[in-house]
Design an enzyme around this catalytic site. Sequence first.
Site, PDB file in Angstrom:
ATOM      1  N   GLU B 322       0.860  -1.201   0.000  1.00  0.00           N
ATOM      2  CA  GLU B 322       0.000   0.000   0.000  1.00  0.00           C
ATOM      3  C   GLU B 322       0.884   1.235   0.000  1.00  0.00           C
ATOM      4  OE1 GLU B 322      -2.132  -0.820   3.698  1.00  0.00           O
ATOM      5  OE2 GLU B 322      -3.752  -1.742   2.560  1.00  0.00           O
ATOM      6  N   CYS B 419     -10.120   0.226   7.864  1.00  0.00           N
ATOM      7  CA  CYS B 419      -9.559   1.512   8.265  1.00  0.00           C
ATOM      8  C   CYS B 419     -10.242   2.679   7.565  1.00  0.00           C
ATOM      9  CB  CYS B 419      -8.062   1.542   8.002  1.00  0.00           C
ATOM     10  SG  CYS B 419      -7.577   1.110   6.338  1.00  0.00           S
TER      11      CYS B 419
END
Lengths: 657, 657
Positions: B322, B419
């Site tokens: 990521e 998240c």
Amino acid sequence: MGQAVNMSKARPASLQDVQIKDDFWSYYIDLVRDVVVPYQWDALNDRIDSAEPSHAIANFKIAAGEAEGSFHGMVFQDSDVAKWLEAVGYLLHTRKDPALEQIADDVIDTIAKAQHADGYLNTYYTLQEPGKKWTNLAECHELYCAGHMIEAGVAYYKGTGKRKLLDVVCKMADDIAVVFGDGPGQIAGYDGHQEIELALVKLYEVTGDSKYLELSRYFIDKRGQKPSFFEAEAEARGWTSHWHKGRIHLDDAYFQAHLPVREQDAAIGHAVRVVYMLTGMADVARETGDQSLIDACRKLWDNIVSKQMYVTGGIGSMAQGEAFSFDYDLPNDTVYSETCAAIGLIFFAHRMLQIEPDSRYADVLERALYNTVIAGMSRDGKHFFYVNPLEVTPEVCDGRNKNYNHIKPVRQEWFGCACCPPNIARLLASLGEYTYAVKGSTIYSHLYIGGEANLQVEGANVQLTQKSSMPWSGNVIYELKLDAPSKLALALRLPDWSASAKITVNGKPFAFEDKIEGGYAIVERTWSSGDVVELVLEMPVMRVRSNPLVKYNAGKVALQHGPLVYCVEEADNGAGLSSLMLPADSELRVSFDKQLAGGLQVISANALRLEYKQWGTQLYRSDASAYLAPAEAKFIPYYAWANRGKGEMAVWVKERV
Amino acid sequence: MGQAVNMSKARPASLQDVQIKDDFWSYYIDLVRDVVVPYQWDALNDRIDSAEPSHAIANFKIAAGEAEGSFHGMVFQDSDVAKWLEAVGYLLHTRKDPALEQIADDVIDTIAKAQHADGYLNTYYTLQEPGKKWTNLAECHELYCAGHMIEAGVAYYKGTGKRKLLDVVCKMADDIAVVFGDGPGQIAGYDGHQEIELALVKLYEVTGDSKYLELSRYFIDKRGQKPSFFEAEAEARGWTSHWHKGRIHLDDAYFQAHLPVREQDAAIGHAVRVVYMLTGMADVARETGDQSLIDACRKLWDNIVSKQMYVTGGIGSMAQGEAFSFDYDLPNDTVYSETCAAIGLIFFAHRMLQIEPDSRYADVLERALYNTVIAGMSRDGKHFFYVNPLEVTPEVCDGRNKNYNHIKPVRQEWFGCACCPPNIARLLASLGEYTYAVKGSTIYSHLYIGGEANLQVEGANVQLTQKSSMPWSGNVIYELKLDAPSKLALALRLPDWSASAKITVNGKPFAFEDKIEGGYAIVERTWSSGDVVELVLEMPVMRVRSNPLVKYNAGKVALQHGPLVYCVEEADNGAGLSSLMLPADSELRVSFDKQLAGGLQVISANALRLEYKQWGTQLYRSDASAYLAPAEAKFIPYYAWANRGKGEMAVWVKERV
């Protein structure tokens, strides 16, 4: 020994009967003999300081009791030795070489000593996991290694007449025939990596023992049946994995085991596995006349070449799993296109040509050969590509983006997983087999590669000398010598890259337009010694475009000249190839560059470059108007890319329509 | 409590002082209050049948002794509860809601019970690995979860005046200050996922206790020092990994721990970590006046926005890790652009604005907000994007090519690693803080969002009413109310998307051309109640192009209108968007579509489509000439994509120059 000749199939030429003497190809054949095979022998013996150690010969010596130590390398490390021996067999088949033969004989002695009393032969399981043999077919490549050793045994026997390795692999295959099957105590399963299927058919052909053909068919028929064999063996093993400590993750499609082979509609999973499987399927289909198997081969052939093949003949677009992804998904920059997969596609095409001589198979064979296979090796024979990208930006490949790190912008010396270099060697060493085939009274000329061939055609000895100007121009001349005048046909392939051909026989035009069968011009007559046939194929530079469903190539064009696909490189065109644009109507000028990669034709064109006035350091601008500046574009054959250091490269270039 | 006001910094507006009433944004604020926060409460309590279970509340109840069971979820599952509570704190700060407050009070009671006597608070280590706390900072997010709980405690205290959670997090932070440090028996290390740095500064601001600011600075200064802390802790632990059974693989750059923060030149590694770290660095720099830290923030800001940011304000171009990849590597289709990373970039921009009010920070803040943040959530507030692609072909994302499988062509209900949804909620719930700031006698208007603000400016009470037509046109009207005439300045941002602005004060033109500071027009005068300021920003549709070093966008254009980046979708333009081409000179017509996604402006243009005559089924052709067919192109705002089922989408479109 010996077998009944099946007259309905096209028999490829035997290696001893074809001597390649060709301005283009002799270099590669000699390179394999003089450099590649000796270099690979050094690599297998860990004598190349700068390359990753192989340990493959050491493993055999340790297993044979000739040395101390433990196994190192991949679980399929044995296969590198087998592929090397197979290449040696081919080389010895075309020309004697006592020193090379002695080296091979010695390693064969070692291999024979490493074989178990029951015929089992695999150094990994002998040294590393004794007692665990045949417990993890899915991951551990035992049958794959066995297949390669069988191919080596057959090639070495054909090349030298020596039976020692052939006897070893017969004993090994006999053991496998006892271990696998539907009977009590047998394993009702198959290989995780296809290879033995095609090898067993070779063993059948050379020994005439139909048991091997049956075993091959067994593996093919068993594949993909439910319940899943790989799941069953994983269950029996406690779901362990060879590769990691976690629970094994099985994706049957990766192994082409998601469906019975006759029910598979699209090539899926690991690309080399797919084409090795299809090669074996075509072998069995040819030998047994199994029509459903032929149909399955045709269906998957069509899927591959019309939906999943790069213009270079490369297949397998996805690094993850070295696999096919899905129809029309052919990214140029995250590409895989493994060299071995292109070689496997050539094997498959070669087998289909034996079933039905049709130029569409030979066209693809030629495409993969001229583009991906020889692109995979450097001109010095010591550096190789495992992955063959169609678009490279070196800083992307070398950078932190893992989608690109499998792509190397220059050829590498050797690989820890060294499947590709010996695969190139064995293919080029056996290239003569791919040039001609004989079916009935017809000689098929599949590839335009100069040389001499001695062919048996319905009892007649035909000596055929071919001179070819390819790939630089489309002129081919055949001269025939016969013991006596004979009526037979010469079938000349009309390649997909030529819209127009002319044929003359002894200088007189030969009208073949109504004598085309399966893409071959059939020149049938009563031939006498000294007859000369000339084929002239028009060879324009072609602007190739992709099916619009290939989104990566939308608005782009590739150049092809004869069998050669071209590319642009930073060395000729500067950096920023993504801004280069080829007008649809610009003249494409061909010239010969004597310096580059042994001499080759380059293509030049007036082109355009998309530029901006004074861009500056901003990432995005709305006030920078784009304009097209004149530029010169230079294309070189794709096979010769990456010979001038690291730089950008692209096969597909933006087109200005 | 309370702190000395630092007059040299720009104080953002307090949430209780800003009521957003805006045609565009009120929908989102209300959505967060009415749908997102209740929905997420259900998700945290595993009441959404169709979504992956969270178990986050259950973990706290079990750790508190209120329920039986074991820990489930990610090691950082606690943070979802914290982010939800933080959002609730913001909502209660803008409007009372006794029912919601009761729910929050109850969960805070549970959290307090889950806290250890020494202040430690983390349900994973309490339930799953007691005795192992603080042994794997690299992977296990303890300080990250602590940071989010601190943010929740501060927000809830500011929103309700209730100290219970604030006391919990102070006790927790006090414990952390004992555990970490260079003294004997302390851990001389730092977090694997930055977050606590910025949270500790919030705790310092609300408590005035400089210990928290010092602890934040300690973590920042310690980061990246040699020898590597993460290697040392791995060594002490025996190199185990939380995530797998093998030896932990540490890449310090992934954690931005490869170099001390002041020596880092480029954003590298996990994108959210980068921007959370930079937010904390800017916080500490602002509060301490540390010039070297400000310089480090500016250097990395410049790298991100001028070399590594998508035109949508998204950052982190690589799915693996990521992460940021490298300069100019901004692929549109294998993109990551995590919603949380864009939110983190907004946090960072907001902090930089407090250090130095400069429109370049607010421009990026606005870009990420209007494009990536609200693109990340559906209009129903119940579906979310974790990854925000700039080019989508659904069959590619859903297909077998793993380079694309992280990209979802439609918004998802919830995520195992959840998240992003609560991050969107807490950002939108606190949006009022981002609209204005006060520095000295100047009111900065960072965002053009309608509403009412009550601001304290050097002792004067200023009530500022803003009416904005954005993002559809560039008209903004302010009305001021004051207790008495006061001399102060209104600083109006001149956005990067407008080349021309006009300002009137009480209907009379105000010449600001020589009164621009840091990209803001400074309208300074003595104001009286009833004064009206009007700002008219020219808002042409812009053709945005990329720096030529971004190879993926070469020859392509994106449209932007005001702050909104546009895209084409299959629903409007048919499939095969890669063949669509926008002429550089075609008229771009703006119109309003009342139906789509709550109503929005679309852009239409005469375009071209690259077509071939009768392509057929072939993969490659050299005889199919390409031509350009007239086509109509329709662009919609990127934030509204994927609202009409699965289909292709592209931000960057080929341009016909």
